[in-house]
Design an enzyme around this catalytic site. Structure first.
Site, PDB file in Angstrom:
ATOM      1  N   HIS A 121       0.810  -1.212   0.000  1.00  0.00           N
ATOM      2  CA  HIS A 121       0.000   0.000   0.000  1.00  0.00           C
ATOM      3  C   HIS A 121       0.849   1.270   0.000  1.00  0.00           C
ATOM      4  O   HIS A 121       0.462   2.276  -0.590  1.00  0.00           O
ATOM      5  CB  HIS A 121      -1.015  -0.031   1.146  1.00  0.00           C
ATOM      6  CG  HIS A 121      -2.140  -0.979   0.841  1.00  0.00           C
ATOM      7  ND1 HIS A 121      -2.130  -2.296   1.208  1.00  0.00           N
ATOM      8  CD2 HIS A 121      -3.269  -0.806   0.120  1.00  0.00           C
ATOM      9  CE1 HIS A 121      -3.217  -2.887   0.744  1.00  0.00           C
ATOM     10  NE2 HIS A 121      -3.924  -2.019   0.083  1.00  0.00           N
ATOM     11  N   HIS A 178       5.420 -14.763   6.270  1.00  0.00           N
ATOM     12  CA  HIS A 178       5.966 -13.674   7.071  1.00  0.00           C
ATOM     13  C   HIS A 178       4.966 -13.221   8.132  1.00  0.00           C
ATOM     14  O   HIS A 178       5.235 -13.266   9.310  1.00  0.00           O
ATOM     15  CB  HIS A 178       6.395 -12.488   6.199  1.00  0.00           C
ATOM     16  CG  HIS A 178       7.214 -11.510   6.981  1.00  0.00           C
ATOM     17  ND1 HIS A 178       6.639 -10.563   7.803  1.00  0.00           N
ATOM     18  CD2 HIS A 178       8.549 -11.376   7.110  1.00  0.00           C
ATOM     19  CE1 HIS A 178       7.605  -9.881   8.396  1.00  0.00           C
ATOM     20  NE2 HIS A 178       8.777 -10.355   7.998  1.00  0.00           N
ATOM     21  N   GLU A 208       5.699 -13.596  11.943  1.00  0.00           N
ATOM     22  CA  GLU A 208       5.312 -12.327  12.586  1.00  0.00           C
ATOM     23  C   GLU A 208       3.816 -12.075  12.445  1.00  0.00           C
ATOM     24  O   GLU A 208       3.392 -10.968  12.122  1.00  0.00           O
ATOM     25  CB  GLU A 208       6.105 -11.156  11.967  1.00  0.00           C
ATOM     26  CG  GLU A 208       7.579 -11.167  12.334  1.00  0.00           C
ATOM     27  CD  GLU A 208       8.374 -10.070  11.647  1.00  0.00           C
ATOM     28  OE1 GLU A 208       7.812  -8.986  11.387  1.00  0.00           O
ATOM     29  OE2 GLU A 208       9.562 -10.306  11.360  1.00  0.00           O
ATOM     30  N   HIS A 240      14.822 -14.838   7.752  1.00  0.00           N
ATOM     31  CA  HIS A 240      13.761 -15.556   8.469  1.00  0.00           C
ATOM     32  C   HIS A 240      13.845 -17.070   8.228  1.00  0.00           C
ATOM     33  O   HIS A 240      13.704 -17.857   9.161  1.00  0.00           O
ATOM     34  CB  HIS A 240      12.379 -15.063   8.035  1.00  0.00           C
ATOM     35  CG  HIS A 240      12.022 -13.725   8.621  1.00  0.00           C
ATOM     36  ND1 HIS A 240      12.086 -13.469   9.970  1.00  0.00           N
ATOM     37  CD2 HIS A 240      11.595 -12.580   8.044  1.00  0.00           C
ATOM     38  CE1 HIS A 240      11.712 -12.219  10.200  1.00  0.00           C
ATOM     39  NE2 HIS A 240      11.413 -11.651   9.047  1.00  0.00           N
TER      40      HIS A 240
HETATM   41 CO    CO Z   1      10.504  -9.786   8.968  1.00  0.00          CO
END
Ligand code: CO
Length: 292
Positions: A121, A178, A208, A240
């Site tokens: 966005h 994620h 997350e 990650h």
């Molecule tokens: Co991250």
């Protein structure tokens, strides 16, 4: 008399042609269309993750061979980290300003994000600022990987296709997405629902966001699954995937699963390393290139 009629006809034709050219020329001067592609990823500072970006770059150039391709990273943190080692990646703002300066008139900006979260966005607002007047004659933004029900089905099928061949049906697949505070986080659980209708032992959690690993472990235990393959559901197998998913620290998913009595086999391959996933982003790019 016959000759005069021919002359009148030719004159009318010339006037019509002149008017048509003037209208087509727009504001009096004719603008040449210079189309360009801007690929926008979150970014990664890990050299091992570059294979994903190289793969996308190659596939985009193969599909749209005549259109120049530029890159930008949306993550400030990653760009700062890379700059310290002498690698300078552009933000979308800088990349678009450079393209404007280079003389591009039509730009297709393609998001390489997985879902339409905050990064997408923000990018949307940036793209908006580069619209005509003052910006490009035409600029469009392509949707991220998961943007429609059709995308959900394609991603579902691609995940199933990309499962390691040695996996047995009673073994699980745990994907690490994620995750985000943005409402689009709901895509992860929605995708898990759709994928489980085809293969009930595939799970999608987030590092997350929701569903968290504890939730996934509870689901694995309900089904008495003793072994899983861990796969990143992120375009790159970066920090990650290598640390939070497959690392040896006690809070990595691998360690948490081991503690719960579940064996795990990590696969360090980002989604953008698979052709069937990249095809989805490339098709989104194709859609906006047609509309430029
Ligand atoms: Co991250």
């Amino acid at each position: 008399m016959k000759k005069n009629k021919v002359l009148i006809a030719i004159s009318i034709l010339l006037v019509v042609l002149f008017c048509a050219t003037a209208i087509a020329g727009g504001h009096g001067k004719k603008e040449k269309k210079e189309a360009g592609i801007l690929l926008v990823a979150f970014g990664s500072s890990m050299p091992e993750a570059q294979v994903s970006f190289e793969n996308i770059d190659r596939e985009v150039k193969a599909s749209f061979s005549k259109i120049p391709v530029r890159w930008a990273y949306t993550s400030h943190m990653i760009r700062r980290k890379l700059a310290k080692s002498g690698k300078y990646l552009d933000s979308p703002e800088v990349a678009l300003a450079k393209m404007l300066d280079e003389g591009f008139t039509h730009v297709a900006a393609q998001s390489l994000h997985t879902i339409g979260g905050y990064e997408f966005h923000d990018l949307r607002r940036t793209v908006h600022q580069f619209q005509y007047p003052g910006g490009f004659h035409s600029i469009m933004l392509g949707f991220p990987l998961l943007s429609s029900q059709k995308d959900m089905q394609r991603v579902r099928d691609a995940i199933i296709e990309n499962i390691p061949k040695e996996r047995k049906q009673n073994e699980g697949i745990v994907l690490m997405g994620h995750g985000t505070h943005h409402p689009s986080n709901a895509f992860y659980a929605a995708l898990m629902f759709q994928i489980q209708r085809k293969d009930p032992n595939i799970f999608i959690g987030c590092v997350e966001g929701y569903p968290e690993i504890d939730e996934i472990i509870a689901m694995l235990k309900e089904k008495s699954i003793k072994k899983v393959y861990l796969m990143p559901f992120m375009s790159v197998a970066g920090d990650h995937a290598r640390n939070d998913m497959a690392g040896d620290d006690e809070d990595s998913w691998k360690s948490i699963l081991t503690k719960a009595g579940i064996e795990s086999v990590p696969i360090l391959k980002g989604t953008a390393e698979y052709g069937n996933m990249v095809d989805i982003w490339v098709d989104h790019l194709g859609t906006i290139l047609d509309q430029l």
